[in-house]
Design a protein around this motif. Structure first.
Motif, short mmCIF file in Angstrom:
data_model
loop_
_atom_site.label_atom_id
_atom_site.label_comp_id
_atom_site.label_asym_id
_atom_site.label_seq_id
_atom_site.Cartn_x
_atom_site.Cartn_y
_atom_site.Cartn_z
N ILE A 1 0.84 -1.20 0.00
CA ILE A 1 0.00 0.00 0.00
C ILE A 1 0.87 1.26 0.00
CG2 ILE A 1 -1.60 1.37 1.39
CD1 ILE A 1 -2.92 -1.25 2.24
N ILE A 2 1.91 1.24 0.83
CA ILE A 2 2.81 2.39 0.90
C ILE A 2 3.56 2.56 -0.42
CG2 ILE A 2 4.87 3.35 2.01
CD1 ILE A 2 3.94 2.04 4.61
N VAL A 3 4.06 1.46 -0.97
CA VAL A 3 4.77 1.52 -2.24
C VAL A 3 3.87 2.05 -3.34
CG1 VAL A 3 5.84 0.11 -4.06
CG2 VAL A 3 6.44 -0.28 -1.67
N PHE A 4 2.64 1.54 -3.41
CA PHE A 4 1.69 2.00 -4.42
C PHE A 4 1.33 3.47 -4.19
CE2 PHE A 4 -2.69 2.36 -6.16
CZ PHE A 4 -2.38 2.05 -7.49
N GLY A 5 1.20 3.87 -2.93
CA GLY A 5 0.92 5.27 -2.63
C GLY A 5 2.03 6.18 -3.10
N VAL A 6 3.28 5.72 -2.97
CA VAL A 6 4.42 6.50 -3.44
C VAL A 6 4.37 6.66 -4.95
CG1 VAL A 6 6.93 6.44 -3.73
CG2 VAL A 6 5.94 5.96 -1.51
N PHE A 7 3.96 5.61 -5.66
CA PHE A 7 3.85 5.69 -7.11
C PHE A 7 2.86 6.78 -7.52
CE2 PHE A 7 5.03 0.95 -7.89
CZ PHE A 7 6.36 1.26 -7.64
N LEU A 8 1.76 6.88 -6.80
CA LEU A 8 0.70 7.82 -7.17
C LEU A 8 0.99 9.23 -6.68
CD1 LEU A 8 -2.51 5.69 -6.48
CD2 LEU A 8 -1.37 6.10 -8.67
N ASP B 1 5.13 12.68 -2.39
CA ASP B 1 5.31 13.54 -1.22
C ASP B 1 4.16 13.38 -0.22
OD1 ASP B 1 7.67 14.48 -2.24
OD2 ASP B 1 6.82 16.28 -3.11
N THR B 2 2.94 13.23 -0.76
CA THR B 2 1.78 13.05 0.12
C THR B 2 1.94 11.79 0.96
OG1 THR B 2 0.32 14.15 -1.46
CG2 THR B 2 -0.72 12.73 0.17
N THR B 3 2.38 10.70 0.33
CA THR B 3 2.55 9.44 1.05
C THR B 3 3.64 9.57 2.11
OG1 THR B 3 1.89 8.20 -0.92
CG2 THR B 3 3.07 6.99 0.79
N VAL B 4 4.73 10.25 1.79
CA VAL B 4 5.81 10.42 2.76
C VAL B 4 5.31 11.19 3.98
CG1 VAL B 4 8.08 11.45 3.20
CG2 VAL B 4 7.63 10.32 1.01
N SER C 1 9.87 1.04 3.48
CA SER C 1 8.78 0.98 2.51
C SER C 1 8.83 2.18 1.57
CB SER C 1 7.43 0.92 3.21
OG SER C 1 7.33 -0.20 4.06
N LEU C 2 9.07 3.35 2.14
CA LEU C 2 9.15 4.57 1.33
C LEU C 2 10.33 4.52 0.37
CD1 LEU C 2 8.33 7.24 4.06
CD2 LEU C 2 6.87 6.58 2.14
N TYR C 3 11.50 4.12 0.89
CA TYR C 3 12.69 4.04 0.04
C TYR C 3 12.46 3.08 -1.12
CZ TYR C 3 15.39 6.37 3.75
OH TYR C 3 15.88 7.25 4.67
N ALA C 4 11.90 1.91 -0.80
CA ALA C 4 11.67 0.91 -1.85
C ALA C 4 10.73 1.44 -2.91
CB ALA C 4 11.10 -0.36 -1.23
N GLY C 5 9.63 2.05 -2.49
CA GLY C 5 8.65 2.57 -3.45
C GLY C 5 9.22 3.67 -4.32
#
Length: 202
Positions: free
Chosen positions: A23-30, A33-36, A56-60
């Motif tokens: 979910i976090i990785v997908f959120g980063v794709f979309l 900055d909002t996900t972070v 999770s953030l780094y990977a995404g």
């Protein structure tokens, strides 16, 4: 926050952890900055552990950066994918990338609105992938850690605030980033129109 996400975060099951990671990785794709920012605040509340949040953030983000590179790479030869890359927009990057590749890729992480054209142009012009990945990882480790730290600090300071006030301020910060990015894109397009380099079919 939805009950589903709360139950997911509170679950110790490996499947729940893996799903939260996705979910976090997908959120980063979309919305990177909002996900972070959201993940940083959740970590400050103790809902997500800091190591899990950052990994999770780094990977995404790194996967997303590599995806942009390969989008540009594929668009250089694939007509269907080429429509996703503005040729007139990325072509002027050729000389800039050739002379300052590492600096350009590194600084794009810190200038809102410049990452997409820079990273797709890197792939479009077949810039060295290994150098691109190393530079992207270095830039991500700085920018993402900084934004996460600020968000974590904000979450800690505002932990006793009303939810609407807290997320309202976070939203205002993200809107400001959006308009900065929009301004940078418009400024670049204006400069590009003044000195347009015609695209040469490969």
């Amino acid at each position: 926050m939805s009950p589903f996400l709360l139950n997911l975060i509170g679950s110790d099951a490996t499947g729940g952890t893996a799903l939260l990671f996705l979910i976090i990785v997908f959120g980063v794709f979309l919305l990177e900055d909002t996900t972070v920012v959201v993940v940083g605040v959740l970590a400050a509340d103790g809902i997500i552990s800091v190591p899990f949040a950052l990994s999770s953030l780094y990977a995404g983000i790194v996967l997303g950066d590599i995806g942009l590179y390969f989008l540009g790479y594929a668009a250089s030869t694939n007509a269907r994918l080429a429509r996703y890359v503005d040729h007139d927009f990325v072509t002027p990057f050729r000389a800039w990338l050739e002379n300052r590749f590492v600096l350009t890729v590194f600084s794009a992480r810190f200038i809102p609105g410049s990452r997409f054209p820079t990273y797709t142009a890197s792939g479009f012009f077949r810039s060295p992938l290994s150098t691109f990945i190393i530079t992207a990882i270095a830039a991500t480790s700085i920018w993402t850690t900084l934004l996460f730290t600020v968000s974590y600090w904000f979450g800690s300071v505002t932990s006793g605030w009303l939810t609407h006030a807290r997320w309202g301020i976070a939203g205002a910060f993200l809107i400001a980033l959006f308009f900065i990015g929009r301004h940078n894109l418009l400024a670049y397009r204006a400069r590009k129109e003044e000195t347009t380099v015609p695209f040469v079919e490969r």
